[in-house]
Design a protein around this motif. Structure first.
Motif, PDB file in Angstrom:
ATOM      1  N   VAL A  99      19.928 -19.263   5.268  1.00 20.54           N
ATOM      2  CA  VAL A  99      19.665 -20.119   6.435  1.00 20.54           C
ATOM      3  C   VAL A  99      20.537 -19.680   7.616  1.00 20.54           C
ATOM      4  CG1 VAL A  99      19.865 -22.481   7.330  1.00 20.54           C
ATOM      5  CG2 VAL A  99      18.864 -22.082   5.069  1.00 20.54           C
ATOM      6  N   PHE A 100      21.814 -19.352   7.348  1.00 22.15           N
ATOM      7  CA  PHE A 100      22.686 -18.868   8.417  1.00 22.15           C
ATOM      8  C   PHE A 100      22.145 -17.573   9.020  1.00 22.15           C
ATOM      9  CE2 PHE A 100      26.363 -21.158   6.226  1.00 22.15           C
ATOM     10  CZ  PHE A 100      26.313 -22.229   7.109  1.00 22.15           C
ATOM     11  N   MET A 101      21.655 -16.679   8.169  1.00 20.65           N
ATOM     12  CA  MET A 101      21.095 -15.418   8.664  1.00 20.65           C
ATOM     13  C   MET A 101      19.869 -15.676   9.546  1.00 20.65           C
ATOM     14  SD  MET A 101      22.856 -12.805   7.872  1.00 20.65           S
ATOM     15  CE  MET A 101      24.426 -13.623   7.705  1.00 20.65           C
ATOM     16  N   MET A 102      19.060 -16.657   9.167  1.00 18.64           N
ATOM     17  CA  MET A 102      17.915 -17.014  10.015  1.00 18.64           C
ATOM     18  C   MET A 102      18.406 -17.561  11.352  1.00 18.64           C
ATOM     19  SD  MET A 102      15.150 -16.088   8.689  1.00 18.64           S
ATOM     20  CE  MET A 102      13.844 -16.961   9.506  1.00 18.64           C
ATOM     21  N   GLY A 103      19.505 -18.296  11.314  1.00 18.30           N
ATOM     22  CA  GLY A 103      20.108 -18.786  12.561  1.00 18.30           C
ATOM     23  C   GLY A 103      20.563 -17.642  13.443  1.00 18.30           C
TER      24      GLY A 103
END
Length: 175
Positions: A99-103
């Motif tokens: 999810v952080f990488m998508m952010g």
């Protein structure tokens, strides 16, 4: 999946190269400026060589170095607070990292969008740097390129994490 990982690795190495070249330019510019000022002082002003726009050169190449480093090492960019994550299962940590990488992908897209708009504005309104009087357009475009690389790497790393469940875990590596 292996193809995406190879692309991500290639982008990482390109960004490491760009960041390294930027840091070398920063160091050389600073050294040349310091030596020129020292020689100016020693000669009592007879030798007046100075590095024009050294502050601008250093600041713009610092921008490039930081953006390149962010793109090169985005998968390692999370600060993990042991108190919150030490008892979590690895699967949940992996999901959070994905999810952080998508952010970071979204951030990279917004950076790119804003920088490309700024590049067009620089062309339209003739924005130039303060000391060197060069167009801001190439500076914005290089920054946008590095932001695109950040977005691409973040997306690839996110897909990789969601698909394989593997991610860089600083707790395991001791880094």
């Amino acid at each position: 999946m292996a193809y995406l990982v190879k692309i991500s690795t290639l982008i990482s190495r390109l960004c490491q190269f760009i960041g390294g070249i930027s840091l070398i330019i920063i160091v050389l510019t600073t050294m040349l400026d310091v030596v020129a000022r020292y020689v100016f002082k020693l000669t009592g002003g007879d030798f007046g060589f100075t590095v024009k726009g050294s502050v601008e050169i250093v600041s713009f190449f610092m921008l490039f170095a930081l953006l390149a480093a962010f793109a090169a090492f985005v998968e390692r960019s999370q600060i993990i607070v042991d108190v919150f994550t030490q008892k979590m299962p690895k699967a949940i940590k992996g999901y959070m990292m994905g999810v952080f990488m998508m952010g970071f992908f979204v951030i990279g897209v917004f950076f790119t969008w804003g920088l490309i708009e700024s590049a067009f504005d620089a062309i339209e309104f003739g924005k130039v740097t303060q000391d060197l009087r060069i167009s801001m357009m190439p500076i914005y475009l290089i920054s946008a390129f590095l932001s695109v690389l950040l977005a691409i790497r973040s997306l690839i790393e996110s897909i990789n994490i969601f698909k394989t469940g593997e991610f860089f875990d600083a707790e395991e590596t001791g880094a």
